[in-house]
Design a protein around this motif. Sequence first.
Motif, short mmCIF file in Angstrom:
data_model
loop_
_atom_site.label_atom_id
_atom_site.label_comp_id
_atom_site.label_asym_id
_atom_site.label_seq_id
_atom_site.Cartn_x
_atom_site.Cartn_y
_atom_site.Cartn_z
N ASP A 236 0.33 -1.52 -0.04
CA ASP A 236 0.08 0.04 0.21
C ASP A 236 0.92 0.91 -0.05
N THR A 237 0.18 2.62 -0.91
CA THR A 237 1.24 3.98 -0.80
C THR A 237 0.51 4.86 0.03
N VAL A 238 0.98 5.80 0.32
CA VAL A 238 0.59 6.82 0.76
C VAL A 238 1.09 8.17 0.81
N LYS A 239 0.51 9.14 0.47
CA LYS A 239 1.35 10.44 0.35
C LYS A 239 1.77 11.59 1.24
N VAL A 240 3.47 11.88 0.78
CA VAL A 240 4.17 12.40 1.15
C VAL A 240 3.26 13.48 2.04
N GLU A 241 3.59 13.93 3.45
CA GLU A 241 3.51 15.05 3.82
C GLU A 241 4.40 15.95 4.05
N PRO A 242 4.20 17.34 3.32
CA PRO A 242 5.56 18.51 3.40
C PRO A 242 5.25 18.60 5.08
N GLU A 243 5.92 19.07 4.84
CA GLU A 243 6.39 19.77 6.95
C GLU A 243 7.63 21.18 7.29
N ALA A 244 7.19 21.92 7.80
CA ALA A 244 7.66 22.49 7.63
C ALA A 244 9.36 22.17 8.55
N ARG B 212 8.42 14.95 -4.42
CA ARG B 212 7.88 16.14 -4.86
C ARG B 212 6.82 16.52 -3.39
N ALA B 213 5.63 17.42 -3.42
CA ALA B 213 4.18 17.21 -2.95
C ALA B 213 3.30 15.76 -3.29
N THR B 214 3.62 15.58 -4.96
CA THR B 214 2.76 14.53 -5.09
C THR B 214 2.81 12.97 -5.35
N ASP B 215 3.93 12.56 -4.61
CA ASP B 215 4.42 11.17 -4.33
C ASP B 215 4.55 10.51 -3.45
N GLU B 216 4.60 9.42 -3.97
CA GLU B 216 3.77 8.43 -2.59
C GLU B 216 4.46 7.47 -2.41
N VAL B 217 4.41 6.50 -1.58
CA VAL B 217 5.96 6.09 -0.77
C VAL B 217 4.87 5.11 -0.19
N ALA B 218 5.53 3.79 -0.48
CA ALA B 218 4.60 2.75 0.22
C ALA B 218 5.03 2.06 1.88
N ALA B 219 4.09 1.97 2.62
CA ALA B 219 3.89 1.72 4.58
C ALA B 219 3.55 0.81 3.98
N ARG B 220 2.65 -0.29 3.25
CA ARG B 220 2.59 -1.81 3.83
C ARG B 220 3.53 -2.48 2.79
N GLY B 221 3.70 -3.26 3.03
CA GLY B 221 4.69 -4.81 3.18
C GLY B 221 5.44 -4.23 1.76
N ILE B 222 6.30 -3.69 2.68
CA ILE B 222 8.50 -2.73 3.02
C ILE B 222 9.13 -4.23 2.69
N LEU B 223 8.64 -5.59 3.41
CA LEU B 223 9.21 -6.53 3.62
C LEU B 223 9.90 -6.62 2.59
N THR B 224 8.89 -7.02 1.05
CA THR B 224 8.98 -7.56 -0.42
C THR B 224 9.88 -6.44 -1.01
N LEU B 225 9.68 -5.25 -0.86
CA LEU B 225 10.77 -5.04 -1.74
C LEU B 225 12.00 -4.23 -0.71
#
Length: 343
Positions: free
Chosen positions: A16-24, A320-333
Amino acid sequence: MLIRLDERQIRAAGIDTVKVEPEAGTTEVVLPGTVQVPPYQLRVVAAPAAGLIEALLVNPDESVQAGQPLARLRSTELVEQQRLFLEAVSQQTLARERLRRDETLFRERIIAERRLLTTRADAAFAEARLAEREQMLSLFGMAEADIAALRRTRRISPSLTVTAPAEGVVLQRQASAGERVAQSAPLFTVAQMQPLWVQIQVPLAQASAVEAAAQVSIPNHGASGVVLRVGRSVDAATQSTSATAEISQGAETLRPGEAVQVALQLPQNGTPQWRVPAGAVVRHRGRSWVFVRVPEGFAARPVTVVTETGQTTSMRAPLRATDEVAARGILTLLAELSEMDGA
């Protein structure tokens, strides 16, 4: 590194992927640390000779000045060294007189040059022996003034005074009055308390964000300083490394051994900062990584971890603000990345 996966393979792996959230940009992290005295500011005061401790003149946590008496010691070894010194003084005096006499006799052609050379060698040996005995008395803790007085009065003293080698604070007292101690047995530990060091415990994932010369502060004490170095070794139990900070301002409010919270300033390097779920960041070959979704599958990108909690991780990476990263299934990657790396 590109990990090629199609949609069917991604679903099968449960990724599963989630979008990165920008931070100050976070400029500060708070980490635990322990106050310690720099090793070069510690002085161990040892017994200069074997003997009996007659009196201890200072207590732990007491401030002392250089040359201040710390203890009195009675020693039969000291008596013997003084006797040998006075014997060497007598031999040197006798050798000088013989040399003076033989030089006169040689000038009057009464003795051969060979005898004069022998007398000169004897006088030089007597001088060297006296210098050796004087150095021994210095090693046994006698001051130059006391050695001069011994030479003048020829009065042997069975006691000597152990003094502080430098200004500081007595951290430990390792002997008791009435105790017999061996030569070089530790009596006191004296420390100079300005500046002090703080050993900061840095989680391994955050170590790359900490740099030498970074500013640190200890808010509860009003103390501040800079990071001297970041350790290369890792504690196997805590998986953390140690950063050494020198506290030059407000060190008088700290005590060696005290546990403190250290606010550490992170350098501004212009890299954007993002927040992702804690499980989205993995460790591989000593670095932190995220897997960014791309049309061909996922791209493994190294990141710099700034802070971590049980739920989220703040990191720096050129995303980039539109990028998505893997949040589940990390062990496979991660397994794919290890295989590509030959790990």
